[in-house]
Design a protein around this motif. Structure first.
Motif, short mmCIF file in Angstrom:
data_model
loop_
_atom_site.label_atom_id
_atom_site.label_comp_id
_atom_site.label_asym_id
_atom_site.label_seq_id
_atom_site.Cartn_x
_atom_site.Cartn_y
_atom_site.Cartn_z
N ASP A 20 -33.48 54.27 25.67
CA ASP A 20 -32.47 55.31 25.31
C ASP A 20 -31.30 54.66 24.56
O ASP A 20 -30.51 55.67 23.80
N ALA A 21 -30.63 53.41 24.72
CA ALA A 21 -29.59 53.01 24.45
C ALA A 21 -29.73 51.61 24.23
O ALA A 21 -30.58 50.95 24.41
N ALA A 22 -28.73 50.98 23.50
CA ALA A 22 -28.66 49.35 23.57
C ALA A 22 -28.89 48.74 25.14
O ALA A 22 -28.39 49.44 25.96
N VAL A 23 -29.76 47.55 24.79
CA VAL A 23 -30.14 46.88 26.16
C VAL A 23 -29.71 45.58 26.02
O VAL A 23 -29.39 44.89 25.03
N SER A 24 -29.49 45.03 27.32
CA SER A 24 -29.06 43.81 27.51
C SER A 24 -30.48 42.91 27.66
O SER A 24 -31.54 43.41 27.81
N VAL A 25 -30.19 41.30 27.57
CA VAL A 25 -31.42 40.37 27.74
C VAL A 25 -31.69 40.86 29.27
O VAL A 25 -33.12 40.76 29.28
N ARG A 26 -30.87 41.02 29.94
CA ARG A 26 -31.25 41.03 31.68
C ARG A 26 -32.14 42.20 31.62
O ARG A 26 -33.39 42.26 32.38
N GLU A 27 -31.71 43.49 31.21
CA GLU A 27 -32.54 44.65 31.08
C GLU A 27 -34.11 44.46 30.61
O GLU A 27 -35.10 44.91 30.96
N VAL A 28 -33.96 43.86 29.61
CA VAL A 28 -35.23 43.38 28.91
C VAL A 28 -36.15 42.53 29.81
O VAL A 28 -37.40 42.69 30.04
N LEU A 29 -35.52 41.50 30.33
CA LEU A 29 -36.13 40.63 31.36
C LEU A 29 -36.83 41.34 32.48
O LEU A 29 -37.78 40.82 32.69
N ASP A 30 -35.94 42.02 33.02
CA ASP A 30 -36.29 43.16 34.04
C ASP A 30 -37.61 43.66 33.74
O ASP A 30 -38.45 43.58 34.57
N ALA A 31 -37.73 44.23 32.72
CA ALA A 31 -38.94 44.85 32.37
C ALA A 31 -39.97 44.33 32.11
O ALA A 31 -41.27 44.35 32.63
N LEU A 32 -39.89 42.90 31.54
CA LEU A 32 -41.01 42.12 31.22
C LEU A 32 -41.63 41.42 32.27
O LEU A 32 -42.72 41.13 32.54
N GLN A 33 -40.44 41.24 33.34
CA GLN A 33 -40.96 40.32 34.66
C GLN A 33 -41.91 41.40 35.52
O GLN A 33 -42.46 41.06 36.32
N GLN A 34 -42.07 42.67 35.15
CA GLN A 34 -43.06 43.50 35.85
C GLN A 34 -44.45 43.18 35.53
O GLN A 34 -45.24 43.41 36.18
N GLU A 35 -44.50 42.46 34.35
CA GLU A 35 -45.87 42.23 33.82
C GLU A 35 -46.30 40.78 33.75
O GLU A 35 -47.44 40.41 33.70
N ARG A 36 -44.89 39.72 33.65
CA ARG A 36 -45.38 38.39 33.69
C ARG A 36 -44.20 37.69 34.24
O ARG A 36 -43.11 38.06 34.34
N THR A 37 -44.46 36.58 34.45
CA THR A 37 -43.30 35.44 34.95
C THR A 37 -42.80 34.80 33.57
O THR A 37 -43.37 34.31 32.70
N ILE A 38 -41.29 35.44 33.25
CA ILE A 38 -40.75 34.62 32.14
C ILE A 38 -39.30 34.46 32.55
O ILE A 38 -38.71 35.10 33.32
N ALA A 39 -38.83 33.49 31.66
CA ALA A 39 -37.40 32.90 32.05
C ALA A 39 -36.44 33.93 31.27
O ALA A 39 -36.77 34.17 29.96
N TYR A 40 -35.14 33.75 31.67
CA TYR A 40 -34.06 34.51 31.04
C TYR A 40 -33.56 33.86 29.66
O TYR A 40 -33.59 34.53 28.66
N THR A 41 -33.73 32.72 29.58
CA THR A 41 -33.57 31.89 28.49
C THR A 41 -34.43 32.24 27.39
O THR A 41 -34.35 32.14 26.23
N THR A 42 -35.69 32.39 27.77
CA THR A 42 -36.87 32.61 26.67
C THR A 42 -36.58 33.78 26.04
O THR A 42 -36.50 33.96 24.90
N VAL A 43 -36.43 34.95 27.06
CA VAL A 43 -36.22 36.22 26.25
C VAL A 43 -34.82 36.38 25.59
O VAL A 43 -34.95 36.77 24.53
N MET A 44 -33.85 35.61 26.08
CA MET A 44 -32.44 35.60 25.27
C MET A 44 -32.89 35.06 23.80
O MET A 44 -32.26 35.31 22.70
N THR A 45 -33.83 34.04 23.78
CA THR A 45 -34.06 33.23 22.55
C THR A 45 -34.84 34.28 21.54
O THR A 45 -34.45 34.02 20.34
N VAL A 46 -35.65 34.68 22.14
CA VAL A 46 -36.56 35.63 21.38
C VAL A 46 -35.52 36.75 20.87
O VAL A 46 -35.78 37.03 19.60
N MET A 47 -34.71 37.32 21.68
CA MET A 47 -33.94 38.52 21.21
C MET A 47 -33.02 37.99 20.20
O MET A 47 -32.63 38.37 18.99
N ASP A 48 -32.31 36.61 20.15
CA ASP A 48 -31.53 36.15 19.06
C ASP A 48 -32.37 35.83 17.90
O ASP A 48 -31.92 36.20 16.87
N ASN A 49 -33.56 35.39 18.10
CA ASN A 49 -34.16 35.24 16.78
C ASN A 49 -34.53 36.55 16.08
O ASN A 49 -34.71 36.63 14.87
#
Length: 125
Positions: A20-49
């Protein structure tokens, strides 16, 4: 030019589009980790890309960024479809093949949208 998103890019964009609003890397990471194991830095890199590619807009908040989509999911899909149509040697033939694969109810919906557009009305669903 909009290209097809990779699997992780698409998963990140789905989280951003669904928010509903702008999201942080941490918020996206938390949502993704419900489905898979993934590192903070991976999500940060993808979002930066995705930001570099123009798909995400970011705003500094404290020491981190908050991200939002630069375009709606529908705008992104439309731009991607436009690129796919343009990539064929015969745009009309490509479009006709696409239409042949659509279910009848979607073709009817498309006809209504085209009629509305022809009458200067905004198409709504």
């Amino acid at each position: 030019m909009v290209r097809q998103l990779g699997q992780l890019e698409a998963a990140v964009m789905e989280r951003v589009w669904s928010a509903d609003a702008a999201v942080s890397v941490r918020e996206v990471l938390d949502a993704l980790q419900q489905e898979r194991t993934i590192a903070y830095t991976t999500v940060m890199t993808v979002m930066d890309n995705l930001h570099t590619k123009g798909l995400l807009v970011r705003q500094k908040e404290g020491r981190a960024y908050r991200y939002r989509a630069a375009r709606t999911r529908e705008q992104h899909a439309a731009e991607y479809m436009q690129n796919v149509l343009a990539s064929g040697s015969d745009r009309t033939a490509t479009l006709l093949h696409f239409l042949e694969q659509m279910p009848a109810d979607e073709v009817a919906e498309l006809r209504r949208a085209l009629d509305q557009a022809g009458n200067g009305e905004a198409a709504t669903s």
